[in-house]
Design a protein around this motif. Sequence first.
Motif, PDB file in Angstrom:
ATOM      1  N   PRO A 237       0.815  -1.222   0.000  1.00 13.67           N
ATOM      2  CA  PRO A 237       0.000   0.000   0.000  1.00 13.67           C
ATOM      3  C   PRO A 237       0.845   1.267   0.000  1.00 13.67           C
ATOM      4  N   TRP A 238       1.870   1.298   0.842  1.00 18.10           N
ATOM      5  CA  TRP A 238       2.669   2.514   0.947  1.00 18.10           C
ATOM      6  C   TRP A 238       3.587   2.723  -0.245  1.00 18.10           C
ATOM      7  N   MET A 239       3.893   1.663  -1.010  1.00 19.40           N
ATOM      8  CA  MET A 239       4.613   1.863  -2.260  1.00 19.40           C
ATOM      9  C   MET A 239       3.817   2.735  -3.213  1.00 19.40           C
ATOM     10  N   MET A 240       2.478   2.634  -3.142  1.00 18.27           N
ATOM     11  CA  MET A 240       1.610   3.360  -4.072  1.00 18.27           C
ATOM     12  C   MET A 240       0.939   4.572  -3.428  1.00 18.27           C
ATOM     13  N   GLY A 241       1.294   4.878  -2.177  1.00 16.97           N
ATOM     14  CA  GLY A 241       0.713   6.042  -1.512  1.00 16.97           C
ATOM     15  C   GLY A 241      -0.685   5.826  -0.980  1.00 16.97           C
ATOM     16  N   ALA A 242      -1.123   4.572  -0.872  1.00 20.01           N
ATOM     17  CA  ALA A 242      -2.437   4.267  -0.311  1.00 20.01           C
ATOM     18  C   ALA A 242      -2.337   4.214   1.211  1.00 20.01           C
ATOM     19  N   GLY A 243      -3.502   4.283   1.876  1.00 21.07           N
ATOM     20  CA  GLY A 243      -3.555   4.150   3.316  1.00 21.07           C
ATOM     21  C   GLY A 243      -3.793   2.697   3.715  1.00 21.07           C
ATOM     22  N   ILE A 244      -3.474   2.381   4.968  1.00 16.04           N
ATOM     23  CA  ILE A 244      -3.665   1.037   5.517  1.00 16.04           C
ATOM     24  C   ILE A 244      -4.693   1.092   6.635  1.00 16.04           C
ATOM     25  N   PHE A 245      -5.633   0.144   6.639  1.00 12.11           N
ATOM     26  CA  PHE A 245      -6.591  -0.003   7.719  1.00 12.11           C
ATOM     27  C   PHE A 245      -6.188  -1.202   8.558  1.00 12.11           C
ATOM     28  N   ALA A 246      -6.290  -1.089   9.876  1.00 13.88           N
ATOM     29  CA  ALA A 246      -5.948  -2.199  10.767  1.00 13.88           C
ATOM     30  C   ALA A 246      -6.958  -2.281  11.897  1.00 13.88           C
ATOM     31  N   TYR A 247      -7.298  -3.498  12.263  1.00 16.19           N
ATOM     32  CA  TYR A 247      -8.229  -3.744  13.362  1.00 16.19           C
ATOM     33  C   TYR A 247      -7.553  -4.662  14.369  1.00 16.19           C
ATOM     34  N   HIS A 248      -7.386  -4.174  15.585  1.00 12.90           N
ATOM     35  CA  HIS A 248      -6.711  -4.932  16.643  1.00 12.90           C
ATOM     36  C   HIS A 248      -7.747  -5.516  17.594  1.00 12.90           C
ATOM     37  N   ALA A 249      -7.854  -6.840  17.562  1.00 11.97           N
ATOM     38  CA  ALA A 249      -8.792  -7.536  18.430  1.00 11.97           C
ATOM     39  C   ALA A 249      -8.308  -8.962  18.614  1.00 11.97           C
ATOM     40  N   PRO A 250      -8.638  -9.591  19.740  1.00 10.67           N
ATOM     41  CA  PRO A 250      -8.222 -10.990  19.911  1.00 10.67           C
ATOM     42  C   PRO A 250      -8.988 -11.908  18.975  1.00 10.67           C
ATOM     43  N   GLY A 251      -8.292 -12.856  18.350  1.00 12.18           N
ATOM     44  CA  GLY A 251      -8.949 -13.817  17.467  1.00 12.18           C
ATOM     45  C   GLY A 251      -9.487 -13.174  16.202  1.00 12.18           C
ATOM     46  N   PHE A 252     -10.289 -13.941  15.482  1.00 12.28           N
ATOM     47  CA  PHE A 252     -10.890 -13.452  14.238  1.00 12.28           C
ATOM     48  C   PHE A 252     -12.397 -13.582  14.344  1.00 12.28           C
ATOM     49  N   ASP A 253     -13.094 -12.481  14.159  1.00 18.23           N
ATOM     50  CA  ASP A 253     -14.554 -12.436  14.253  1.00 18.23           C
ATOM     51  C   ASP A 253     -15.097 -11.973  12.905  1.00 18.23           C
TER      52      ASP A 253
END
Length: 533
Positions: A237-253
Motif C-alpha cells: 500500500p505505501w509503495m503506491m501512496g495508499a492508506g492502511i486499515f488495521a483492526y486490533h482484536a483478539p482472534g478473528f470475528d
Amino acid sequence: MTEQPFEWTPPVRTNFARDRMQRFARERGADRALLWVDAGGRVEDISFAALDARAAKAAAVLKGAGVKRGDTVLILLARELEWWELMLGCLRLGAIASPGTVQLMPKDIAYRRAAAKAVCVIVGADIADRVDTALTGDPIARLHIGGPRAGWGDYSALAAQAEPSEAIADTAFDDPALCYFTSGTTGNPKMTIHGAGYPLAHEITARYWLDLGPGDLMWNVSDTGWAKAAWSSLFAPWMMGAGIFAYHAPGFDGEAVLGLLGTYPVTTLCAPPTAYRMFVRSDLGTRRFETLRRCVSAGEPLNPEVIDLWRAATGLSIHDGYGQTETVMLCCNRAGAERQGAMGKPAPGIDLAVIGEGGQRLPPGEEGDIALRVAGRRPPGLFLGYRDDDARTASVFRDGWYLTGDRAFVDEDGFFWFVGRADDVILSAGYRIGPFEVESALFEHPAVAESAVVASPDPTRGEVVKAFVVLASGHGASDALVEELQTHVKSTTAPYKYPRKIEFVATLPKTVSGKIRRKELREQEWSGENRRN
C-alpha cells in the motif's frame, strides 16, 4: 485499458523508510497513512508525517536498547499500533526485523532467539509471560508494549521521552532487512531473509493484484506475524501512496469484520479463503459496503462456489493471487486476465512457468513444478536465501529456476491451475504447518510411540492437520486421549498447529529404509472414500 509493463531497475542503495515514507511525510504529510481501530472503540487516524515521526522515535528507542545496524529484532506483536512504527524503526536503523505470531510457545520463542541471534525482543502483554519462561536468565534486551512490566523496558514511556533519530541507514539493496521463519517438511522453521530492496518489488503486488493508488484504504486481515502482512499491511500500500486499515482484536470475528467494512472507508480487502467462507455464511443481504471496490485472496485455493456467493451478495469478485514468503506476488487474477478458480497469469516482470524434471517448460495441460526463472537476472522480490543454511538454499534452485515447492498446470490460454504441494507442508486456513513440528510435539507425550502428520480435507479451512498415531505399550485409544494429545500439542508449539484429527493405527507405511511414507497417507486422506471424514 492497456496494461503498462513493469520496469525493474533496482537502485544500488535504498531504504524504504527514507526513500518512500520520509518522502511522503515531506511531500504529502497530511495524507492518511494508517487508520487503526481496536475492539474497545479506540481509533487512531495517522498521517504520513505523524507516522514518520513515530518511526523516528521507535528507532531511537531501539538504539537505546542496544540495537545496531545488522542486528536482528524479534517483534512478537499482534496488531498493536506500535507494530508499524517499530517495523519502520528497524528499517531506519538498518536492523533486521523478524516478526512473529503471538501464538508462539516458549519452545518456539527460545528457538527463534537462538537461531536468529536476536539482540532485542518486543512483545505485548499476551505473550510476555511465555517470553520470560523461554528466555529466563537471557540478557537479551526486552521492550514491552502496553505499560510497565518488571524486567522490561516500557516502550510507550521510552518513546515519549526519546529524541527522534533523524539519521536513516543508507543500506545496500541486498543488505538483510527482514527475517521470516517459515515451516518446511523437515526440521525447525527456516529463516527466510529479504533485503532492503524487497519492499520496492511489492509495487508488483500493489499495481497488478491489489490495484492500489493514492486515496485507497487497504485492509489485510492477516496476522502481522506472517510475511503476508509485509505484502499488504506494510509495503505494497505505501509503495503506491495508499492508506492502511488495521483492526486490533483478539482472534478473528467474521461478523465484526463485515461490520467494520460497512463503517470505515475501506476500498480494498485481502482475506484468506477461510474468512470468505465464513463471510458467505453470514446474512450478507443486509450489508452495504459503500466504498469497497476490490477483494483479493491468497494462501490457498479459493472455492469457485464461495466466489459466486460473494459476488451475488456484494457485486464484487474475489481475485485469487499466488506468492510465497520467499517472493512477492507471482501470479494473480487481474483486469483483463481473470479466470475463476485459476491462480491467474504471471504478473508483469515475473517469468513464471510450470517445468519438468529437466527444467524444461511444460506444454499446456501437463502437471509440473511451479518455478520462477532466475537465470540471467535476479527476479524482483526474490529472497536472499535461508540464513545459515546454504544446503537448504541450494535445494530450491535447479537449472536456472527457483522452485516454489508447488505443483500446477497451465491451460491453453496461459492461466495457472494449482494442483498441490510438492512436499508435505500443510496449508490450513492460510497457515503453513510443517509435519515435523507437530510430530515432534506428539513424540514428547508418553502415549505416542511414533506418528505421521499429513493434510486432510476440510470444507472451511481447505485442509487441516491430521495425525496418524502409533501408541506406546500400555496405552489404549480413546476420545479422551485424542483430546489429551491435542491439548499437549497446543501447549508445546503454536496452537494453530495442533492436529484437529487423530487416528490411532497399529503401524505406519514406510520405505525399505524406514522413512515414513506420508504421501501414501495423504493420498488416502484425499481419496473419494475419505472426503466425508
